[in-house]
Design a protein around this motif. Structure first.
Motif, PDB file in Angstrom:
ATOM      1  N   PHE A 151       0.830  -1.213   0.000  1.00 59.87           N
ATOM      2  CA  PHE A 151       0.000   0.000   0.000  1.00 59.87           C
ATOM      3  C   PHE A 151       0.864   1.262   0.000  1.00 59.87           C
ATOM      4  N   SER A 152       2.039   1.163  -0.594  1.00 57.84           N
ATOM      5  CA  SER A 152       2.918   2.338  -0.632  1.00 57.84           C
ATOM      6  C   SER A 152       2.339   3.448  -1.499  1.00 57.84           C
ATOM      7  N   HIS A 153       1.427   3.069  -2.413  1.00 58.53           N
ATOM      8  CA  HIS A 153       0.824   4.079  -3.280  1.00 58.53           C
ATOM      9  C   HIS A 153      -0.247   4.888  -2.566  1.00 58.53           C
ATOM     10  N   LEU A 154      -0.670   4.396  -1.367  1.00 59.28           N
ATOM     11  CA  LEU A 154      -1.700   5.114  -0.620  1.00 59.28           C
ATOM     12  C   LEU A 154      -1.027   6.187   0.233  1.00 59.28           C
ATOM     13  N   THR A 155      -0.963   7.362  -0.289  1.00 58.01           N
ATOM     14  CA  THR A 155      -0.239   8.444   0.383  1.00 58.01           C
ATOM     15  C   THR A 155      -1.144   9.374   1.174  1.00 58.01           C
ATOM     16  N   SER A 156      -2.447   9.139   1.101  1.00 56.26           N
ATOM     17  CA  SER A 156      -3.383  10.015   1.812  1.00 56.26           C
ATOM     18  C   SER A 156      -3.153   9.924   3.316  1.00 56.26           C
ATOM     19  N   GLU A 157      -3.439  11.029   4.004  1.00 54.20           N
ATOM     20  CA  GLU A 157      -3.261  11.087   5.464  1.00 54.20           C
ATOM     21  C   GLU A 157      -4.130  10.066   6.177  1.00 54.20           C
ATOM     22  N   VAL A 158      -5.284   9.743   5.605  1.00 51.86           N
ATOM     23  CA  VAL A 158      -6.190   8.800   6.249  1.00 51.86           C
ATOM     24  C   VAL A 158      -5.595   7.396   6.272  1.00 51.86           C
ATOM     25  N   PHE A 159      -4.686   7.094   5.337  1.00 49.74           N
ATOM     26  CA  PHE A 159      -4.040   5.791   5.307  1.00 49.74           C
ATOM     27  C   PHE A 159      -2.700   5.798   6.041  1.00 49.74           C
ATOM     28  N   GLN A 160      -1.946   6.864   5.890  1.00 49.08           N
ATOM     29  CA  GLN A 160      -0.578   6.899   6.407  1.00 49.08           C
ATOM     30  C   GLN A 160      -0.431   7.657   7.726  1.00 49.08           C
ATOM     31  N   GLY A 161      -1.415   8.467   8.082  1.00 54.08           N
ATOM     32  CA  GLY A 161      -1.328   9.229   9.326  1.00 54.08           C
ATOM     33  C   GLY A 161      -1.758   8.398  10.527  1.00 54.08           C
ATOM     34  N   PRO A 162      -1.294   8.770  11.713  1.00 51.69           N
ATOM     35  CA  PRO A 162      -1.690   8.028  12.926  1.00 51.69           C
ATOM     36  C   PRO A 162      -3.208   8.067  13.109  1.00 51.69           C
ATOM     37  N   LEU A 163      -3.765   6.946  13.479  1.00 53.18           N
ATOM     38  CA  LEU A 163      -5.201   6.885  13.720  1.00 53.18           C
ATOM     39  C   LEU A 163      -5.569   7.655  14.982  1.00 53.18           C
ATOM     40  N   SER A 164      -6.810   8.078  15.045  1.00 55.29           N
ATOM     41  CA  SER A 164      -7.332   8.687  16.264  1.00 55.29           C
ATOM     42  C   SER A 164      -8.553   7.895  16.708  1.00 55.29           C
ATOM     43  N   ILE A 165      -8.788   7.870  18.006  1.00 57.40           N
ATOM     44  CA  ILE A 165      -9.934   7.145  18.540  1.00 57.40           C
ATOM     45  C   ILE A 165     -11.232   7.726  18.011  1.00 57.40           C
ATOM     46  N   GLU A 166     -11.290   9.044  17.880  1.00 54.03           N
ATOM     47  CA  GLU A 166     -12.515   9.683  17.385  1.00 54.03           C
ATOM     48  C   GLU A 166     -12.815   9.271  15.950  1.00 54.03           C
TER      49      GLU A 166
END
Length: 477
Positions: free
Chosen positions: A136-151
């Motif tokens: 999934f290296s092509h998935l550069t969006s923040e929703v995929f690569q950024g730290p998850l949040s509980i909310e």
């Protein structure tokens, strides 16, 4: 003249008095002791050995040897700390209800994930096992690569208010969202009933305990690894993390699932006793016990193992999953599925790693067993009524999404399994006393008599070395 005569009489008396020796001690001991057969043995200086004397000597020596052998065996058995297990069924007027954690088999809501491009394709690839580091290296969006949040995870998950349709406990209807607490587990967002341990039951039976009707909303499912529809039920103590549950039940839509539970209480002996074959347990009830775990409380074997796994996975991936009670960096969606979750699954199946964690079970804990049965839901007679209540389009839609769960005690009984020492100090003395009485007719006072003889022998030898006479000292004791 009188003084001279008195001195002569005294001197004659001393010369006439026989020397006091060890044989005299033996004669006095043999004539007064309660030890059997000793009075049958005569010293050679008193009376030459006879066949009768030799027989009694052999009898005394053989029974003494047999006694010593048995005593060594008894003491060895005592210090091996053997145990026996006592099983006691106890009828109760009330029993604390377990915590019941319920997870939708698909916790993500696809209608909410649709706002993110490639999200459905991402979960499809995950469900196919395609979760390598470069997948999934092509998935550069923040929703995929950024730290998850509980909310964010809560917003993307199935809502409990939509899933928990109707709740009844003890015959009384209650607000599902008031008594069910949302909690993240390895399954995703789940909901726990009786999380604060304030629910007890006073009657057994499927109509007297917990009854919940669910709407799993299959129309909102996305691709998931287990490829199943329904709910997963975890039965556990309220203080224990749901992921540490050992009692797991699943229920399918279109059925009423009956979960008849029984409660078992285990009590094991702490070290030096071996609670589990060759493994000791931890006495967590001791006033001196300090919980060694950093992230889980109270201490349990499962909590210890979970912390060991999660800390190792954290070192490998540099982040943690949302279901881990650690104040640390949450993984991104990609890293959670490509690194952290695979590491957790791999470590939990690694026997060498399990040994390296060195987790010990607690000595006192509860467990629940479950017997599961089911029937079709709803019955044809109730179809029209439930269609109105559930607002389902038709029966097919209702049987694909709705199910009923009944969790209940089948009898008001708690089974206590208690490990007890097989040998206590009292039983050891009883066994030793029985062996001594059988072999020599001896008792504790007989042991005191033998100890007294040994003391007299030591006094005699010490006085003889100093040139003193021990008779008076021994006689005055």
């Amino acid at each position: 003249m009188d003084e001279k005569r008195a001195h002569t009489v005294t001197s004659d008396a001393h010369r006439a008095s026989p020397a006091y020796g060890l044989k005299d001690l033996w004669i006095e001991f043999s004539q007064t002791t309660g030890l059997h057969a000793v009075d049958k043995i005569k010293l050679p200086s008193c009376n030459p050995f006879s066949v009768r004397g030799l027989v009694w000597i052999l009898a005394l020596c053989s029974t003494t040897g047999f006694l010593v052998y048995n005593l060594v065996t008894e003491i060895g058995t005592y210090y091996s700390y053997p145990t026996v297990t006592k099983i006691t069924p106890q009828i109760k007027h009330s029993i604390t209800f377990p915590a019941v954690t319920i997870c939708n088999r698909c916790t993500f809501n696809n209608t909410r994930l649709d706002v993110y491009p490639e999200m459905e394709n991402y979960f499809f690839n995950i469900s196919q096992g395609m979760a390598g580091k470069d997948s999934f290296s092509h998935l550069t969006s923040e929703v995929f690569q950024g730290p998850l949040s509980i909310e964010w995870l809560k917003n993307m998950s199935m809502e409990g208010s939509e899933m928990l349709f109707k709740c009844v406990f003890g015959g009384d209807i209650f607000n599902c969202m008031t008594d069910f607490k949302p909690i993240f587990t390895y399954e995703g967002l789940c909901h726990t009933f009786n999380f604060n341990a304030n629910k007890s039951v006073f009657m057994p039976g499927d109509e007297a305990n917990l009854i919940v009707t669910f709407n799993i909303n299959q129309n909102d499912y996305t691709f998931i690894r287990n490829r199943a529809a329904g709910i997963k039920i975890l039965l556990h103590h309220p203080d224990v993390n749901p992921d540490a549950s050992s009692t797991v039940v699943t229920a399918a839509p279109g059925f009423s699932t009956y979960v008849a539970i029984q409660k078992f209480q285990y009590h094991y002996q702490p070290s030096p006793y071996m609670a589990f074959d060759d493994t000791a347990c931890l006495d967590t009830k001791s006033p001196d016990f300090v919980n060694p775990l950093k992230n889980y409380s109270p201490y349990t074997y499962d909590h210890c193992f979970m912390e060991c796994i999660h800390m190792t996975a954290f070192k490998l991936c540099g982040c943690v999953g949302p279901y881990v009670p650690v104040d640390g960096l949450l993984c991104s969606l990609v890293k959670l599925d490509s690194c952290y979750n695979p590491a957790v699954r791999s470590l939990s199946k690694n026997g060498t790693f399990v040994e390296e964690c060195r987790c010990l079970s607690e000595c006192v804990f509860d467990r629940y067993t479950a017997q599961v049965s089911s029937s079709s839901f709803p019955a044809d007679k109730w179809e029209s009524s439930l269609l109105n209540d559930t607002r389902a389009r038709d029966r097919e839609s209702m049987t694909s999404n709705f199910l009923q769960l009944k969790v209940f005690y089948d009898k008001m009984m708690v089974t206590s399994i208690t490990q007890q020492p097989q040998y206590t100090v009292a039983s050891l003395f009883s066994n030793v006393g029985g062996q001594m009485g059988l072999c020599l007719g001896a008792s504790i006072l007989t042991v005191a008599e033998i100890a007294e003889l040994l003391v007299f022998i030591i006094i005699f030898l010490l006085d003889k070395c100093r040139g003193r006479k021990a008779r008076n000292r021994i006689s005055n004791w």
